[in-house]
Design a protein around this motif. Structure first.
Motif, mmCIF file in Angstrom:
data_model
loop_
_atom_site.group_PDB
_atom_site.id
_atom_site.type_symbol
_atom_site.label_atom_id
_atom_site.label_comp_id
_atom_site.label_asym_id
_atom_site.label_seq_id
_atom_site.Cartn_x
_atom_site.Cartn_y
_atom_site.Cartn_z
ATOM 1 N N ARG A 62 0.743 -1.158 -0.530
ATOM 2 C CA ARG A 62 -0.057 -0.580 -0.305
ATOM 3 C C ARG A 62 0.756 1.166 0.078
ATOM 4 O O ARG A 62 2.146 1.504 0.254
ATOM 5 C CB ARG A 62 -0.791 -0.064 1.221
ATOM 6 C CG ARG A 62 -1.859 -1.157 1.438
ATOM 7 C CD ARG A 62 -2.442 -1.116 2.056
ATOM 8 N NE ARG A 62 -3.189 -2.563 2.161
ATOM 9 C CZ ARG A 62 -4.035 -2.869 3.094
ATOM 10 N NH1 ARG A 62 -3.877 -2.848 4.769
ATOM 11 N NH2 ARG A 62 -4.683 -3.982 3.160
ATOM 12 N N THR A 63 0.534 2.754 -0.661
ATOM 13 C CA THR A 63 1.147 3.502 -0.984
ATOM 14 C C THR A 63 1.573 4.099 0.710
ATOM 15 O O THR A 63 1.891 5.528 0.719
ATOM 16 C CB THR A 63 0.811 4.462 -2.047
ATOM 17 O OG1 THR A 63 -1.249 5.167 -1.692
ATOM 18 C CG2 THR A 63 0.648 3.193 -3.709
ATOM 19 N N GLU A 64 -0.092 4.413 1.596
ATOM 20 C CA GLU A 64 0.542 5.185 3.170
ATOM 21 C C GLU A 64 1.133 3.835 3.754
ATOM 22 O O GLU A 64 0.512 3.146 3.679
ATOM 23 C CB GLU A 64 -0.898 5.865 3.199
ATOM 24 C CG GLU A 64 -1.420 6.455 2.215
ATOM 25 C CD GLU A 64 -0.910 7.799 1.882
ATOM 26 O OE1 GLU A 64 0.018 8.308 2.862
ATOM 27 O OE2 GLU A 64 -0.116 8.327 0.538
ATOM 28 N N PRO A 65 1.777 4.360 4.981
ATOM 29 C CA PRO A 65 2.520 3.434 5.198
ATOM 30 C C PRO A 65 1.433 3.385 6.900
ATOM 31 O O PRO A 65 0.353 4.360 7.274
ATOM 32 C CB PRO A 65 3.291 4.840 6.560
ATOM 33 C CG PRO A 65 3.635 5.443 5.876
ATOM 34 C CD PRO A 65 2.116 5.529 4.719
ATOM 35 N N ASP A 66 1.494 3.042 7.527
ATOM 36 C CA ASP A 66 0.237 2.177 8.361
ATOM 37 C C ASP A 66 0.556 3.448 9.433
ATOM 38 O O ASP A 66 2.020 4.214 9.653
ATOM 39 C CB ASP A 66 0.183 1.164 9.340
ATOM 40 C CG ASP A 66 1.751 0.422 9.925
ATOM 41 O OD1 ASP A 66 2.793 1.470 10.299
ATOM 42 O OD2 ASP A 66 1.377 -0.653 10.579
ATOM 43 N N GLU A 67 -0.015 3.256 10.955
ATOM 44 C CA GLU A 67 0.801 4.407 12.062
ATOM 45 C C GLU A 67 1.845 3.838 12.378
ATOM 46 O O GLU A 67 2.733 5.270 13.467
ATOM 47 C CB GLU A 67 -0.474 4.380 13.048
ATOM 48 C CG GLU A 67 -0.125 3.626 13.840
ATOM 49 C CD GLU A 67 -1.350 2.046 13.044
ATOM 50 O OE1 GLU A 67 -1.361 0.483 14.149
ATOM 51 O OE2 GLU A 67 -1.545 2.600 12.500
ATOM 52 N N TYR A 95 4.772 -0.104 4.862
ATOM 53 C CA TYR A 95 4.043 -0.277 4.170
ATOM 54 C C TYR A 95 3.606 -1.636 4.082
ATOM 55 O O TYR A 95 4.491 -2.765 4.114
ATOM 56 C CB TYR A 95 4.685 0.246 3.158
ATOM 57 C CG TYR A 95 5.329 1.279 2.965
ATOM 58 C CD1 TYR A 95 4.441 2.927 2.731
ATOM 59 C CD2 TYR A 95 6.395 2.320 3.698
ATOM 60 C CE1 TYR A 95 5.087 3.379 2.486
ATOM 61 C CE2 TYR A 95 6.855 3.352 3.314
ATOM 62 C CZ TYR A 95 6.002 4.077 2.825
ATOM 63 O OH TYR A 95 6.422 4.988 2.557
ATOM 64 N N TYR A 139 -0.512 0.706 -5.917
ATOM 65 C CA TYR A 139 0.763 -0.126 -5.021
ATOM 66 C C TYR A 139 1.859 0.214 -5.053
ATOM 67 O O TYR A 139 1.834 0.864 -6.059
ATOM 68 C CB TYR A 139 0.524 -1.460 -5.173
ATOM 69 C CG TYR A 139 -1.290 -2.090 -4.341
ATOM 70 C CD1 TYR A 139 -0.662 -1.908 -2.774
ATOM 71 C CD2 TYR A 139 -1.861 -2.246 -5.720
ATOM 72 C CE1 TYR A 139 -2.074 -2.583 -3.116
ATOM 73 C CE2 TYR A 139 -2.453 -3.319 -5.060
ATOM 74 C CZ TYR A 139 -3.181 -3.117 -4.001
ATOM 75 O OH TYR A 139 -4.276 -3.532 -3.251
ATOM 76 N N TYR A 140 2.792 0.357 -4.242
ATOM 77 C CA TYR A 140 4.328 0.172 -4.293
ATOM 78 C C TYR A 140 4.956 -1.133 -5.307
ATOM 79 O O TYR A 140 4.354 -2.410 -4.248
ATOM 80 C CB TYR A 140 5.189 0.935 -3.265
ATOM 81 C CG TYR A 140 4.938 2.238 -3.400
ATOM 82 C CD1 TYR A 140 5.054 3.610 -4.429
ATOM 83 C CD2 TYR A 140 5.242 2.417 -1.910
ATOM 84 C CE1 TYR A 140 4.958 4.442 -4.370
ATOM 85 C CE2 TYR A 140 4.550 4.373 -1.791
ATOM 86 C CZ TYR A 140 4.913 5.200 -2.673
ATOM 87 O OH TYR A 140 4.272 6.382 -2.458
ATOM 88 N N ASP A 145 12.760 11.782 -0.327
ATOM 89 C CA ASP A 145 12.191 10.757 -0.708
ATOM 90 C C ASP A 145 13.105 9.683 -1.000
ATOM 91 O O ASP A 145 12.741 8.278 -0.997
ATOM 92 C CB ASP A 145 10.332 11.071 -1.658
ATOM 93 C CG ASP A 145 9.877 10.498 -1.317
ATOM 94 O OD1 ASP A 145 9.792 9.419 -0.145
ATOM 95 O OD2 ASP A 145 9.148 9.532 -2.026
ATOM 96 N N TYR A 199 10.239 -2.765 4.483
ATOM 97 C CA TYR A 199 8.389 -3.366 4.152
ATOM 98 C C TYR A 199 8.470 -4.329 4.321
ATOM 99 O O TYR A 199 9.306 -5.236 4.921
ATOM 100 C CB TYR A 199 8.151 -3.779 2.149
ATOM 101 C CG TYR A 199 8.857 -2.001 2.006
ATOM 102 C CD1 TYR A 199 7.767 -1.169 1.118
ATOM 103 C CD2 TYR A 199 10.162 -1.768 0.966
ATOM 104 C CE1 TYR A 199 7.687 -0.096 0.410
ATOM 105 C CE2 TYR A 199 10.191 -1.062 -0.062
ATOM 106 C CZ TYR A 199 9.472 0.330 -0.203
ATOM 107 O OH TYR A 199 9.141 1.134 -0.507
#
Length: 155
Positions: free
Chosen positions: A19-24, A28, A66-67, A127, A137
């Motif tokens: 997924r393109t946004e990391p969790d808290e 990823y 996705y990445y 980045d 990851y």
């Protein structure tokens, strides 16, 4: 250093759609993964479309953005692309771009280059790897499927 391209082998690689946004926690989350060995100097991976029927297998992917990344997990901690581990990001490591995947997406023509070196970070390119606070990851947890583990002790 191996000069013959067909002899190149950086060890077992995990290829992930994340997924393109990391969790808290800055991780990823992996949607799908494949594990591959080098064959004639290349890692050939594949993903299958998840049709929503039954349990999702590790190599099945739902439509989404996705990445695409790949790398090794030398310390066997369930995370790839950490310092000292091979890493590849599509299209270029450090300059990853999101790709959209649906039932018509063919990933077989995608090429990435895996390597162990990391570009130098600068204020102009925050980045680019190594990213501040980048945790790598995360592989799909072992509880979700069985993957071969390296024995680290006699336990």
């Amino acid at each position: 250093m191996v000069t013959d391209a067909e002899e190149r082998d950086a060890g077992l690689h995990f290829v992930l759609l994340v997924r393109t946004e990391p969790d808290e926690n800055g991780n990823y989350l992996t949607e799908a993964q494949d594990s591959v060995q080098a064959d004639n100097g290349q890692y050939v991976f594949s993903f299958r479309h998840y049709d929503g029927v039954g349990e999702q297998e590790p190599d099945e992917v739902r439509p989404g953005t996705y990445y695409l990344v790949g790398g090794t997990d030398l310390d066997n901690d369930g995370i790839i692309c950490q310092p000292g581990e091979a890493c590849a990001e599509y299209p270029v490591s450090g300059l990853r771009e999101a790709i959209h995947v649906d039932q018509n997406t063919d990933l077989t023509s995608i090429r990435m280059t895996t390597g162990f070196s990391r570009p130098t970070i600068s204020a102009a390119t925050p980045d680019v790897l190594p990213r501040p606070d980048f945790a790598g990851y995360r592989l799909i947890p072992e509880d979700d499927f069985v993957r071969p583990l390296k024995k680290l002790s006699g336990e």
